[in-house]
Design an enzyme around this catalytic site. Structure first.
Site, short mmCIF file in Angstrom:
data_model
loop_
_atom_site.label_atom_id
_atom_site.label_comp_id
_atom_site.label_asym_id
_atom_site.label_seq_id
_atom_site.Cartn_x
_atom_site.Cartn_y
_atom_site.Cartn_z
NE ARG A 164 6.37 2.74 -5.87
CZ ARG A 164 7.56 1.68 -4.30
NH1 ARG A 164 7.31 0.26 -4.35
NH2 ARG A 164 8.32 2.65 -3.54
N GLY A 165 0.64 3.19 -6.31
CA GLY A 165 0.34 2.46 -6.59
C GLY A 165 -1.76 2.05 -6.25
CE LYS A 195 -1.97 -10.52 -10.29
NZ LYS A 195 -1.11 -9.40 -9.19
CB ALA A 223 -0.83 0.32 1.17
CG ASP A 258 9.13 -9.60 1.59
OD1 ASP A 258 8.34 -10.63 1.11
OD2 ASP A 258 11.06 -9.79 1.38
CE1 TYR A 265 1.87 -10.96 -13.53
CE2 TYR A 265 0.98 -11.32 -15.25
CZ TYR A 265 1.37 -10.69 -14.18
OH TYR A 265 -0.20 -9.73 -13.64
#
Length: 417
Positions: free
Chosen positions: A20-21, A172, A18, A74, A168
């Protein structure tokens, strides 16, 4: 935009990534209701390339009306997650909402993806989501408004979404499978949903992936924040859903989605994993002028003896200069198939630079493989490298950072061609 209703007032949100972005945008939206926000992210000190830390995010959250608890986390580290959760419970009395936003991405094929990158994506995306959820669930079960929201796509098993970046996609989809399984496991106790954008969202990660000028084809993180807010404001029986931001906001009564666009009126870049194939998306974008970010190439005088490919390289050669070499510092090799197959190179690393057929005199930093016809389209502004890569028309080996610079180089070249 979606107005705040106060439904999250006093709620405690634990949001990974949280600083950024999208994660920060969701945090700020909740803060405007007067929510408590745990900023669980790694960035404690300013990054040279990426904006924001957990502490700058905390300041913004408090300025927006919320209470913030920055925690160095992390999501691969069980002890760090546990410590942050315990601190959140001690500070705010519990946890009501978990947003699994932290994610890692590498759009590389199987042979070009080092196991270190595979482990990173699996560790952050799949394992991190599972682990953070597991640690938060005992506290979420005590909440009357318990929600878990994973920022992950619908489980679309079309092979097109696996073939160019298998690792990926697996990582995801692991997040999405957590939503699928836990929504059933905790039905009636915790609402568990997944949220995914219809179009690209302008974040630091998108800048790195899409290159210069990609922002014009994106929406801001605010659209995801509004969609997340709508989901998190719903009762527990709204669970097990794979939500697309645009569709939900239309249902919520938002008619003008252009307010979320970085560049209102500009064609938008579709995101990964949705039903339409990359090839169809690329065609649709071209039909609606999505390549307008780069000017179409001016007609070049062709000699009777020159092929379209040779003329393209002649045009490129006329634009290579010391400044391009200085700013790029890379050698590109193009392995072309189709009507005009063969090897070509673009040297933007040595001396004044150069272009030629065959292989470069020194090893290429980036090797790009594609059809010669698509190559011509790419270098004359009719096809964007991002879309060529997404649709599988462009294969990349080597330095991905230099590969990403190509879009900026093409933009500069196409403005002059």
């Amino acid at each position: 935009m979606l107005p705040n209703t106060g439904k999250l007032a006093g709620c405690t949100l634990f949001i990974t990534g949280a600083s950024r972005g999208i994660g920060k945008a969701i945090a700020l939206k909740a803060a405007r209701d007067g929510a408590n926000v745990v900023i669980a992210a790694k960035t404690a000190e300013a990054h040279p390339k990426l904006p924001g830390t957990i502490y700058t995010a905390a300041s913004e959250i408090e300025a927006a009306g919320g209470k913030a608890l920055p925690c160095i986390v992390d999501v691969r580290d069980e002890n760090q997650i546990s410590a942050a959760v315990e601190k959140a419970v001690d500070t705010f009395g519990g946890i009501d909402i978990l947003v699994n936003n932290a994610s890692a991405i590498s759009l590389t094929n199987t042979l070009e993806t080092p196991m270190k990158k595979v482990d990173l994506m699996m560790g952050i995306n799949t394992r991190g989501t599972y682990l953070t959820s597991k640690i938060c669930i005992p506290y979420l079960k005590k909440s009357k408004v318990a929600h878990i929201l994973n920022l992950s796509p619908p489980l679309n098993l079309n092979p097109i979404w696996f073939k160019n970046h298998c690792a990926y996609t697996i990582a995801k989809y692991g997040m999405s499978m957590c939503a699928l399984g836990m929504s059933e496991e905790y039905k009636g106790e915790i609402a568990v949903n997944a949220l995914w954008p219809k179009t690209a969202i302008h974040t630091a990660a998108m800048d790195m992936l899409g290159g210069s000028g990609v922002d014009k084809q994106c929406r801001t993180p605010d659209i995801m924040a509004d969609a997340a807010y709508a989901i998190l404001s719903k009762p527990k029986d709204f669970t097990g859903n794979f939500v697309i931001d645009e569709e939900l906001l239309k249902h919520e009564g938002i008619k003008d989605l252009d307010v979320y666009a970085v560049s209102p009126g500009h064609p938008l870049l579709p995101d990964f994993f949705l039903d339409e194939s990359p090839e169809a998306l690329a065609s649709a974008m071209e039909e609606h002028g999505a390549t307008a970010a780069f000017k179409a190439g001016k007609a070049q005088a062709k000699s009777q003896d020159s092929s379209p490919l040779q003329e393209t390289f002649k045009a490129i050669e006329s634009l290579v200069n010391e400044e391009a070499v200085k700013t790029t510092q890379g050698i590109y090799q193009f392995v072309l198939s189709g009507e005009e197959s063969g090897n070509w190179f673009l040297d933007l690393k040595n001396g004044k630079g150069g272009v030629g057929s065959g292989e470069p005199s020194t090893k290429a930093d980036v090797v790009m493989s594609m059809d010669s016809g698509d190559f011509i389209k790419m270098f004359t502004g009719k096809m964007k490298p991002t879309m060529a890569f997404m649709s599988g028309k462009l294969k990349i080996k080597g330095d991905m950072g230099l590969a990403l610079k190509l879009e900026k180089i093409l933009g500069q070249m196409n403005a002059k061609l």
